[in-house]
Structures are given as C-alpha cells and as structure tokens.
Scaffold this active site. Structure first.
Site, PDB file in Angstrom:
ATOM      1  N   ASP A  14       8.224   3.775  -5.094  1.00  0.00           N
ATOM      2  CA  ASP A  14       7.507   4.885  -5.698  1.00  0.00           C
ATOM      3  C   ASP A  14       8.155   6.172  -5.172  1.00  0.00           C
ATOM      4  O   ASP A  14       8.730   6.168  -4.083  1.00  0.00           O
ATOM      5  CB  ASP A  14       6.031   4.780  -5.285  1.00  0.00           C
ATOM      6  CG  ASP A  14       5.219   5.972  -5.735  1.00  0.00           C
ATOM      7  OD1 ASP A  14       5.447   6.460  -6.860  1.00  0.00           O
ATOM      8  OD2 ASP A  14       4.348   6.411  -4.961  1.00  0.00           O
ATOM      9  N   ASP A  16       6.760   9.812  -5.288  1.00  0.00           N
ATOM     10  CA  ASP A  16       5.895  10.790  -4.625  1.00  0.00           C
ATOM     11  C   ASP A  16       4.988  10.124  -3.594  1.00  0.00           C
ATOM     12  O   ASP A  16       4.251   9.198  -3.915  1.00  0.00           O
ATOM     13  CB  ASP A  16       5.051  11.529  -5.669  1.00  0.00           C
ATOM     14  CG  ASP A  16       5.928  12.264  -6.690  1.00  0.00           C
ATOM     15  OD1 ASP A  16       7.028  12.708  -6.315  1.00  0.00           O
ATOM     16  OD2 ASP A  16       5.510  12.368  -7.852  1.00  0.00           O
TER      17      ASP A  16
END
Ligand SMILES: [Mg+2]
Ligand SMILES: [Zn+2]
Length: 188
Positions: A14, A16
C-alpha cells in the site's frame, strides 16, 4: 509435479501510510514524506528476492481532488527518490475510481478499488507470482481484505486514523514496514 517452479515472490505495498505518510489526497510531489525506515525495509525485501509492487487506491481522481497528471508527477517523484536510493519498484498500480465520484469516467464501481482484487490479480498474472510465497502490507482493513481474497499473507500496520474491524484479522500486526520486512525475510 510442482507447479510453482520458476514463479516469483512479491511484496505488494500500500502507498499511503506504508511507504509515505498518509496526508490525505496527496496532490503535490513536494508533500511526499517518506515513512521512517521504509527505504531500508524495501532494500531488505529486494535483497531477499522479492518483487515490489505498489497497489494504491486514489479515489481523489474520481472525486476531483487531483488529476491524473498530479498523480503521475507524485509517482515520478517517488520513483526518483527510490532510484536515488538504489531501489527499483517493479510496478505500481492505482485505482482512480470511486462510485460516488463526480469525475467521468472514474465515477464507477470498479474491480480494482481495494478490497477488490483487480490490482493484485494484474500483478500476479504479469509477473507469474506465487501468492503462497507473497505478502501484502497495508494500514487499512481493505488492504487486509485484498490480501485474503488474493491468497496473500497480510501485514497490518496500525494506523489510528482508520477504524479497524476486529473481524478483519491480518496474519501479522506490525508497527511499520521494517518490522514486516524482518518477519518476511526471517521466514523466507
Ligand atoms: Mg494506506
Ligand atoms: Zn478502480
């Protein structure tokens, strides 16, 4: 017969809250803040032979908060930072969609917005990835659900910004990507 010969292993990441700080709808490359120890963690994973693929929901496009060009310049800056540190990210997939968005053609229900598995499926196919030997590291329940639905082992980085459903149980809770990298390489 072993069907897994020659298959690659991968850590899906991922963006952020894992690689860079989650500042909310990041638009400007200048606002990129690399997460502590994450560069070192990526180096460890690369050295252990893992492909690195970023999978990120960017509904800010569908919502009109930033443009495809803005996002491209953020990702250009990010790969430049990694390049300067000797790290190659093997691929990056983003989902620009949101069914409640306002910007066409992105305001749709898609099959790539996490927890949907579209982005992981794409990487698995393209790079002939063995999901049994691969992982997902994220900081939202949707990341864990993508992992479960894709046959990946999951790492959940606690993030007080987001609600965590106790029923969405990751394989590991960790404090950051470095801790995940240590567990992954110890097991490999
Ligand atoms: Mg996140
Ligand atoms: Zn999508």
């Amino acid at each position: 017969m072993n069907n897994n010969i020659g298959k690659n292993k991968c850590v899906f990441l991922d963006r952020d809250g894992v690689l860079i700080e989650d500042v909310g709808y990041l638009k400007n490359p200048e606002d990129i803040i690399i997460m502590p120890n994450s560069i070192e963690a990526l180096k460890i994973l690369k050295a252990a032979g893992f492909l690195l693929i970023i999978v990120t929901n960017q509904a800010g496009i569908a919502k009109g908060f930033f443009s495809m060009e803005d996002l491209a310049s953020v990702h250009e800056k990010l790969s430049k930072i990694y390049e300067n540190n000797g790290i190659i990210i093997d691929d990056l997939y983003f989902c620009p969609h949101h069914e409640k968005g306002t910007v066409e053609p992105y305001n749709i229900k898609c099959s790539c917005r996490k927890p949907e598995t579209g982005m992981a499926v794409k990487g698995v196919k393209k790079f002939n990835i063995d999901t049994d030997k691969s992982f997902m590291v994220g900081d939202k329940d949707s990341d864990i659900m993508l992992a479960k639905n894709s046959g990946l082992k999951s790492f959940y980085i606690k993030n007080s910004m987001y609600e965590h459903d106790e029923n969405v149980v990751p394989d590991f809770y960790v404090k950051d990507l470095m801790e995940a990298a240590e567990i992954i390489t110890k097991a490999a």
